[in-house]
Design a protein around this motif. Structure first.
Motif, PDB file in Angstrom:
ATOM      1  N   PRO A  56      -7.482  -1.395   6.981  1.00  0.00           N
ATOM      2  CA  PRO A  56      -8.389  -0.613   6.137  1.00  0.00           C
ATOM      3  C   PRO A  56      -8.816   0.683   6.827  1.00  0.00           C
ATOM      4  O   PRO A  56      -8.950   0.722   8.053  1.00  0.00           O
ATOM      5  CB  PRO A  56      -9.590  -1.532   5.942  1.00  0.00           C
ATOM      6  N   PHE A  57      -9.011   1.734   6.034  1.00  0.00           N
ATOM      7  CA  PHE A  57      -9.538   2.985   6.571  1.00  0.00           C
ATOM      8  C   PHE A  57     -10.343   3.688   5.497  1.00  0.00           C
ATOM      9  O   PHE A  57     -10.243   3.363   4.320  1.00  0.00           O
ATOM     10  CB  PHE A  57      -8.421   3.881   7.132  1.00  0.00           C
ATOM     11  N   THR A  70     -16.965   8.911  -0.555  1.00  0.00           N
ATOM     12  CA  THR A  70     -16.336   8.189   0.542  1.00  0.00           C
ATOM     13  C   THR A  70     -15.402   7.156  -0.064  1.00  0.00           C
ATOM     14  O   THR A  70     -15.820   6.327  -0.876  1.00  0.00           O
ATOM     15  CB  THR A  70     -17.380   7.505   1.438  1.00  0.00           C
ATOM     16  N   ILE A  71     -14.139   7.232   0.326  1.00  0.00           N
ATOM     17  CA  ILE A  71     -13.092   6.389  -0.244  1.00  0.00           C
ATOM     18  C   ILE A  71     -12.628   5.402   0.812  1.00  0.00           C
ATOM     19  O   ILE A  71     -12.375   5.782   1.954  1.00  0.00           O
ATOM     20  CB  ILE A  71     -11.914   7.253  -0.744  1.00  0.00           C
ATOM     21  N   ARG A  72     -12.538   4.125   0.411  1.00  0.00           N
ATOM     22  CA  ARG A  72     -12.042   3.081   1.318  1.00  0.00           C
ATOM     23  C   ARG A  72     -10.695   2.597   0.794  1.00  0.00           C
ATOM     24  O   ARG A  72     -10.550   2.276  -0.388  1.00  0.00           O
ATOM     25  CB  ARG A  72     -13.013   1.919   1.411  1.00  0.00           C
ATOM     26  N   VAL A  73      -9.730   2.548   1.701  1.00  0.00           N
ATOM     27  CA  VAL A  73      -8.376   2.097   1.378  1.00  0.00           C
ATOM     28  C   VAL A  73      -8.112   0.806   2.138  1.00  0.00           C
ATOM     29  O   VAL A  73      -8.342   0.736   3.345  1.00  0.00           O
ATOM     30  CB  VAL A  73      -7.326   3.170   1.768  1.00  0.00           C
ATOM     31  N   GLU A  74      -7.673  -0.200   1.422  1.00  0.00           N
ATOM     32  CA  GLU A  74      -7.304  -1.483   2.015  1.00  0.00           C
ATOM     33  C   GLU A  74      -5.897  -1.825   1.554  1.00  0.00           C
ATOM     34  O   GLU A  74      -5.396  -1.210   0.600  1.00  0.00           O
ATOM     35  CB  GLU A  74      -8.289  -2.576   1.583  1.00  0.00           C
ATOM     36  N   PRO A  75      -5.239  -2.780   2.197  1.00  0.00           N
ATOM     37  CA  PRO A  75      -3.890  -3.136   1.753  1.00  0.00           C
ATOM     38  C   PRO A  75      -3.864  -3.502   0.260  1.00  0.00           C
ATOM     39  O   PRO A  75      -4.530  -4.438  -0.173  1.00  0.00           O
ATOM     40  CB  PRO A  75      -3.542  -4.349   2.625  1.00  0.00           C
ATOM     41  N   GLY A  76      -3.153  -2.694  -0.523  1.00  0.00           N
ATOM     42  CA  GLY A  76      -2.973  -2.959  -1.941  1.00  0.00           C
ATOM     43  C   GLY A  76      -4.084  -2.516  -2.861  1.00  0.00           C
ATOM     44  O   GLY A  76      -3.991  -2.711  -4.066  1.00  0.00           O
ATOM     45  N   ARG A  77      -5.163  -1.901  -2.342  1.00  0.00           N
ATOM     46  CA  ARG A  77      -6.255  -1.490  -3.223  1.00  0.00           C
ATOM     47  C   ARG A  77      -7.047  -0.328  -2.649  1.00  0.00           C
ATOM     48  O   ARG A  77      -6.963  -0.041  -1.455  1.00  0.00           O
ATOM     49  CB  ARG A  77      -7.171  -2.662  -3.550  1.00  0.00           C
ATOM     50  N   ILE A  78      -7.847   0.320  -3.518  1.00  0.00           N
ATOM     51  CA  ILE A  78      -8.600   1.503  -3.124  1.00  0.00           C
ATOM     52  C   ILE A  78      -9.897   1.541  -3.933  1.00  0.00           C
ATOM     53  O   ILE A  78      -9.942   1.058  -5.062  1.00  0.00           O
ATOM     54  CB  ILE A  78      -7.754   2.783  -3.344  1.00  0.00           C
TER      55      ILE A  78
END
Length: 127
Positions: A56-57, A70-78
């Motif tokens: 995640p980032f 502020t946007i959070r990106v995780e494996p397979g989703r945002i």
């Protein structure tokens, strides 16, 4: 059944099996992932292949008018996890992982859309 009819039946069954097998093989071996595109003021400012994300980032997008998301990106989703807009609809949308419903923040002119991956048979989304 005549010999000619048997041959036609066998050829038809084989062609049908090859066709169905090809469809399943294309869907199973497809390498296309879900691509998240982040737009601000109608311009694509970042694309992220969600199928390639391992950790995640987060990152922040700032508007010309001083607002930010502020946007959070995780494996397979945002998701948008924080915003300076007054209604925070973008934050309340939560995580998205399909192309059914984008995340929008009208005050900060931000849109996050997902494309690629499996298509669904739905034609509408109600929230």
């Amino acid at each position: 059944m005549t010999k000619k009819a048997k041959i036609c039946l066998i050829i038809t069954v084989l062609l049908l099996a090859v066709g169905v097998g090809s469809i399943f093989a294309l869907r199973f071996f497809s390498r296309e992932g879900h691509i998240a595109s982040v737009y601000q003021h109608g311009q694509c400012i970042r694309t992220i292949d969600l199928s390639q994300v391992r950790e995640p980032f987060e990152f922040t997008v700032t508007s010309d008018l001083g607002g930010s998301n502020t946007i959070r990106v995780e494996p397979g989703r945002i998701a948008v996890i924080d915003a300076t807009c007054p209604d925070k609809i973008c934050v309340h949308t939560g995580y998205i992982s399909t192309s059914l419903s984008p995340i929008t923040c009208l005050p900060n002119e931000l849109v996050i859309e997902i494309s690629g991956g499996e298509s669904t048979s739905l034609d509408a989304v109600v929230q």
